[in-house]
Each structure stands twice: as C-alpha cells, then as structure tokens.
Design an enzyme around this catalytic site. Structure first.
Site, PDB file in Angstrom:
ATOM      1  CD  GLU A  86      -2.584   0.642   2.508  1.00 30.58           C
ATOM      2  OE1 GLU A  86      -2.776   0.469   2.956  1.00 30.58           O
ATOM      3  OE2 GLU A  86      -3.472   2.390   2.576  1.00 30.58           O
TER       4      GLU A  86
ATOM      5  NE  ARG B 247       3.215  -7.927  10.284  1.00 25.56           N
ATOM      6  CZ  ARG B 247       3.082  -6.854   9.803  1.00 25.56           C
ATOM      7  NH1 ARG B 247       1.629  -7.366   8.680  1.00 25.56           N
ATOM      8  NH2 ARG B 247       3.802  -5.724   8.558  1.00 25.56           N
TER       9      ARG B 247
ATOM     10  CE  LYS C 122       3.618   0.064   4.911  1.00 30.99           C
ATOM     11  NZ  LYS C 122       2.755   0.155   3.607  1.00 30.99           N
TER      12      LYS C 122
HETATM   13  P1  ATP Z   1       2.298  -1.897   7.254  1.00 22.43           P
HETATM   14  O1  ATP Z   1       1.792  -2.600   9.050  1.00 22.43           O
HETATM   15  O2  ATP Z   1       3.894  -2.054   7.697  1.00 22.43           O
HETATM   16  O3  ATP Z   1       1.651  -1.313   6.978  1.00 22.43           O
HETATM   17  P2  ATP Z   1       1.345  -3.884   5.871  1.00 22.43           P
HETATM   18  O4  ATP Z   1       1.959  -5.173   5.265  1.00 22.43           O
HETATM   19  O5  ATP Z   1      -0.050  -3.128   6.012  1.00 22.43           O
HETATM   20  O6  ATP Z   1       2.685  -3.566   6.713  1.00 22.43           O
HETATM   21  P3  ATP Z   1       1.700  -3.289   2.704  1.00 22.43           P
HETATM   22  O7  ATP Z   1       1.854  -2.443   2.442  1.00 22.43           O
HETATM   23  O8  ATP Z   1      -0.281  -3.870   3.108  1.00 22.43           O
HETATM   24  O9  ATP Z   1       2.554  -3.468   4.242  1.00 22.43           O
HETATM   25  O10 ATP Z   1       2.047  -4.972   2.410  1.00 22.43           O
HETATM   26  C1  ATP Z   1       2.948  -5.441   1.286  1.00 22.43           C
HETATM   27  C2  ATP Z   1       3.275  -6.707   1.788  1.00 22.43           C
HETATM   28  O11 ATP Z   1       4.604  -7.063   2.395  1.00 22.43           O
HETATM   29  C3  ATP Z   1       2.143  -6.903   1.788  1.00 22.43           C
HETATM   30  O12 ATP Z   1       2.349  -8.425   1.884  1.00 22.43           O
HETATM   31  C4  ATP Z   1       2.771  -7.553   3.447  1.00 22.43           C
HETATM   32  O13 ATP Z   1       1.916  -8.724   3.849  1.00 22.43           O
HETATM   33  C5  ATP Z   1       3.650  -7.404   3.543  1.00 22.43           C
HETATM   34  N1  ATP Z   1       4.166  -7.261   4.652  1.00 22.43           N
HETATM   35  C6  ATP Z   1       4.718  -6.418   5.389  1.00 22.43           C
HETATM   36  N2  ATP Z   1       5.384  -5.811   6.201  1.00 22.43           N
HETATM   37  C7  ATP Z   1       5.602  -7.449   6.147  1.00 22.43           C
HETATM   38  C8  ATP Z   1       6.372  -7.931   6.842  1.00 22.43           C
HETATM   39  N3  ATP Z   1       7.074  -7.300   9.090  1.00 22.43           N
HETATM   40  N4  ATP Z   1       7.280  -9.285   7.087  1.00 22.43           N
HETATM   41  C9  ATP Z   1       6.634  -9.865   6.065  1.00 22.43           C
HETATM   42  N5  ATP Z   1       6.085  -9.554   5.435  1.00 22.43           N
HETATM   43  C10 ATP Z   1       5.407  -8.281   5.488  1.00 22.43           C
HETATM   44 MG    MG Z   2      -1.664  -2.055   5.371  1.00 26.45          MG
END
Ligand code: ATP
Ligand code: MG
Length: 552
Positions: free
Chosen positions: A36, A261, A271
């Site tokens: 995102e 994760r 983020k």
């Molecule tokens: P955040 O909470 O930091 O915004 P998110 O999962 O909401 O993380 P996205 O931008 O939706 O962030 O993530 C893009 C991809 O990266 C998704 O497939 C997510 O599962 C993966 N991802 C995000 N954080 C991690 C992590 N700590 N370890 C492994 N994969 C991750």
């Molecule tokens: Mg997200």
C-alpha cells in the site's frame, strides 16, 4: 543456519513443487508484491519482496508490483516512487506494474454481479451499529434490517452511491455471507464505502472505494497470480478471499498462502509508527540511517546483497518469531569486510610533529586497498612532517597491555614508518595538544633492527587530509521490543546518533561517490553521504561497527 535447512524449511516451495507436480496453473508460477503506498518500504517488506521475486525467479515465473491503492487519504505519489526505487535498488525487476485503482471499474462491475446474484446488499447501518451487530468470538452476529433488501433496490442504491447521491458513511455495500459464522470476517463484511477523497490516480472519479479484502483477491485473479503470498494475520481472511472468487467468474482463482512477518529486535516494522517518527521529527526523514526502511538502510550504507542475504538467512516459516539485530549486522559486515576498500580516518585528531622529517617533503606511500584482496589495488597516501593520530592512541599513563603510543615509546603508523614520542606538549589547562616525535627512516615496509614494535595505529597527513563529519548511528530503540511498551516513543534511544565534527580523512576520500563504502581502519564501516556532503566537509554515515557488540 545451513542452506539445506532453509530450503527444506521453506514450506512455500514445497507447496509450489506439489502444485507443479499436479500440473496446476499449467505449470506456471506468478506472484506479486502488493504494497500500500502509504509509507516507505521497511525491512519487513524486504522479506516479502525477496520471497515473491525470489520464488518467481526460481520457478522461471513472473512477479508483479501492484500498488494496493484503495485508501486515498493515506497514500501519495511520493510513496509510490519511493517504493519503485527501493524494489529496483534491492535488485528486482517486476514483470508488470499495476495499481488496484486500475481495476476500480471491474471491481464495481463484479460488485454489481454479487448484488444481482443476491450475495451483496446495501446497508444503511452506521459503522458503529455494524460493529455492535457483529457479535463476538463466542456470540453470533445480528442480521441487519437491510439484509433482505430486494435486489432491484440494492442495485439502484449502489448505482446512486457511485453517482454521489449520498453522504459519506450513509450506506455501505456488504457481502451477504453468514452472520453466525465462527469466523468474524465472514459476518457480512463491507465491500464498498462512500468516501469523498481525492485519489492520487483516479482524481475525483470515484466517491466509493472498495475494501481491501474484496479488492485484493480480485486484483490477484485479474493478474492471473497463482500463489498469493501474504503474512499470517491474513489467515483468517482466507475464507473471504476464496468466497469472493468462488462467487465470481474471474480469470483465475489464486491460492493464498500465509507466512510469518519479520519482527526485528530494537526497531519497529510498521509503516504507521515509522510515519509518526518522521512527521513528529524523531528522525530526519524516511531515509534517516537509523530507520529500518530500505531507504534508511541504503543511506546508512547497507548493500542490496546484504539485505537479500539477510532475508535468505531468516527463512520463511509459519511461526512468528523475533530476529536479532545482530543477524542483519552480520550480513552487512560480511559483505563489507569482503568488498569495502580500506581507508584511514581520524575521529579525534591529535597532532604529531615529526621533528626529523624534512619540512617540505611529501612522500606518496602506496597502501593496499584490501589486505586480503590484492586485486583491489593500492592507493597513494601522502605522508609529511605533521600527521594526525587518534587521541586515544596515545596515553601518558598507559593502562595495562596498552600497545599504542606512550611517552618515550614507539608505534607503527599503518603502511608507513615507526615513530617515537619524545615530548608531550600541553596547553595551560594541561590538555595534550601535540606530540613531538621522530620517525625511523629505515622502517618503511620492514621491521626495525634489534627491537620489537607491536602497535599499529592509523593516521592521516594533516596538510593532505580533508575535514569530515562522521555520523555514528546506534540502535533507534533502547529495548528489544518497543511495541511492548505502553508508548513506543518512550523506548527511543536518546543516544541513537552521535555526530563527530572535526574528523580528518585521508586525501583519497575526496573521490568518494554516492554509495562509496569503506572500512575506516580500526574504526568501522562507513558510507559516503552524498546528500549532506558539501565542498570542504565530507559526511560519512557509519553503517556498522567492526565487530558485534561494539554498539553501546
Ligand atoms: P505495515 O503495517 O508496515 O503498513 P502492511 O502489511 O500493512 O505493513 P503493505 O504495504 O500492505 O504493509 O505490505 C505489502 C506486503 O508486504 C504485504 O504482502 C505484507 O504482507 C508484506 N509485509 C509487510 N510487513 C511485513 C513484515 N514485517 N514481514 C514480512 N512481510 C511483510
Ligand atoms: Mg497495510
């Protein structure tokens, strides 16, 4: 962790091998990385990137980059550009670049289809009421009074939602699944909400936006993704992912597979929280070298190779676990120890005058760039009458086992001569300001006759050195898991950055380029900061210390 171990522990490869054996998806493997654009990518994303792009490469498949841009309030173009840059910098090339927003029309049409099939309805309950109706893990939810609204009425209302006839929040479109489901995600989840926000790509074309769960599975299906890899918290969403695709005639039905994760000690990978550190100025932007963002690691001097190596080492499993920061540091140290040229920098200079060295003489000493890799060549390091050494490489009253310079003692200047300290000059307050020494002209590249000199210290020629600012970064947080604190900000390490001005670096460093990385002899690994360096002041960021545990 052995390589065999990693391969066998990667359960995703086993699933794919099995699918290929059964000739699923005509033997194709297609993955995607779906961030995102609401912030910069962090080291957790690197794990997902390495996994998705890595799997695609390994199986001769494809990996798309897809922006999951359905929350316009929090997203913007700067973030999209940063994400593209970071993925490329990590060394990956996407097959196709997509945006969930490219599918808004198709998503809308699929929603109309669900309504026509009697599987979605327009609900007038408020967000609070919907929450109150949802039930709990032990109690079933309550059906909305609108649940059995006739199809024609739903179609009409949904069309008018799109046309902008209603206020934000007045209606939502919900899937009609099962309010008594044991899985709360299946209790008539929202598919669309009314939101009058400008979208960075679609502008004001839409005032209704699709929800993540609904968007994600359809986007995957439209791109013919075969294996949709996501993190464990989406495990409970998988039934909804499958339900949506089961109701619709999408081009394909990808398989969602969840993995753990990455959680890294002494930092945070969210983020939202990283954004808070940036906007409230606890750090100097998303690319602050203390940040666990890809941009921050990049600026600190990490290499893409070290980050990929790290992701490989930690493996991919179904168990959430914490990874120690030392694992990441180990990976970068390994890379830099092997590949970074050596150079000399004096952090806290002490003047050394060589009384028996001719006033105007300058020698260009040839010093090898890497002790174990002669192929990396040699450089000229100027040597002259006045050199600078590290203040703590001299001791008037030496502690036990002190092997460096003492009054009346000798030490070798790395790649140069042996010098002897004859006199210590102090200012009125008693601070040492200069050492009067002599050099032994017969000791260049050879040991002196009849005596042993054990210590070797680094140095620069005063007249030929450049002024530099060295930024020493330490861990951003004081505790291994800042998320456990009531307020993660309380766990910030007040000493996470130490700035040393007045450092002197050897002459050759005026050639430093963006991405130039060095091992400053006996001091640490540093990367040139092209952004903050100006004529007359070179800036270097410490990537990592020379040895583990040298942080505090
Ligand atoms: P955040 O909470 O930091 O915004 P998110 O999962 O909401 O993380 P996205 O931008 O939706 O962030 O993530 C893009 C991809 O990266 C998704 O497939 C997510 O599962 C993966 N991802 C995000 N954080 C991690 C992590 N700590 N370890 C492994 N994969 C991750
Ligand atoms: Mg997200």
């Amino acid at each position: 962790m052995s390589t065999d171990n990693q391969l066998s522990s990667n359960f995703i490869r086993q699933i794919i091998n099995n699918d290929l054996k059964n000739n699923l998806n005509n033997g194709k493997v297609a993955t995607r990385f779906p961030p995102e654009p609401n912030g910069y990518l962090h080291i957790g994303h690197a794990k997902s990137i390495c996994l998705n792009f890595g799997i695609a490469a390994e199986y001769n498949g494809t990996c798309n980059l897809r922006f999951d841009d359905t929350n316009p309030e929090k997203e913007n173009i700067e973030y999209m550009q940063a994400i593209e840059r970071d993925v490329q910098w990590l060394g990956f090339e996407w097959h196709e670049l997509h945006h969930a927003s490219d599918y808004f029309e198709q998503l809308y049409n699929y929603a109309v289809q669900l309504i026509e099939q009697g599987q979605a309805y327009v609900d007038s309950l408020s967000a609070e009421q919907i929450r109150a109706h949802r039930g709990t893990l032990t109690e079933p939810g309550k059906e909305s009074p609108d649940r059995n609204r006739p199809i024609a009425e739903n179609l009409d209302l949904f069309k008018r939602m799109r046309a902008g006839e209603f206020a934000d929040g007045q209606y939502v479109l919900r899937a009609k699944i099962d309010m008594a489901s044991a899985n709360i995600n299946m209790r008539d989840p929202a598919l669309y909400r009314i939101r009058r926000v400008h979208h960075h790509r679609t502008g004001d074309a839409w005032c209704i936006y699709p929800m993540y769960d609904y968007t994600h599975c359809i986007s995957d299906a439209l791109e013919n993704i075969t294996h949709s890899l996501c993190t464990l918290e989406f495990e409970d969403h998988r039934p909804l992912y499958d339900w949506v695709l089961d109701q619709l005639q999408t081009p394909s039905h990808p398989q969602q597979i969840e993995f753990a994760r990455l959680q890294l000690e002494y930092t945070i990978v969210s983020k939202r929280k990283l954004n808070q550190l940036v906007t409230e100025k606890y750090v100097n932007g998303w690319d602050d070298p203390r940040m666990p963002t890809i941009a921050g690691l990049h600026r600190a001097g990490f290499t893409p190779k070290a980050i990929r190596d790290f992701c490989e080492r930690i493996g991919v499993t179904k168990q959430n676990s914490w990874i120690e920061m030392s694992v990441l540091e180990y990976c970068i140290r390994e890379d830099l120890n092997e590949n970074a040229p050596r150079a000399m920098a004096v952090l806290h200079p002490l003047r050394v005058v060589l009384d028996n060295y001719p006033d105007d003489k300058v020698e260009q000493l040839e010093i090898s760039n890497h002790p174990q890799r002669p192929e990396l060549g040699k450089r000229n390091v100027p040597f002259s009458k006045i050199v600078l050494i590290e203040q703590d490489d001299f001791a008037e009253i030496p502690p036990a086992k002190f092997k460096r310079l003492i009054a009346g003692g000798e030490v070798r200047l790395r790649g140069s001569y042996i010098i002897k300290c004859n006199e210590v000059i102090k200012d009125a307050e008693g601070n040492i300001i200069e050492l009067r020494c002599t050099y032994d002209s017969d000791t260049l590249g050879k040991n002196p006759e009849g005596r042993k000199v054990k210590g070797v210290i680094h140095w620069v020629s005063e007249a030929h050195s450049h002024l530099a600012e060295l930024r020493l970064y330490n861990r951003l947080f004081k505790v291994p898991n800042p998320d456990n604190e009531e307020n993660f900000l309380d766990a910030l390490n007040p000493d996470s950055l130490e700035i040393l001005t007045g450092c002197r670096v050897e002459a050759s460093l005026s050639d430093a380029q963006p991405e130039s990385r060095y091992q400053f002899e006996r001091t640490g690994y540093f990367c040139f900061d092209a952004i903050d360096s100006v004529a007359g002041k070179l800036v270097f960021n410490r990537t990592v210390t020379l040895r583990e545990g040298a942080w505090e």
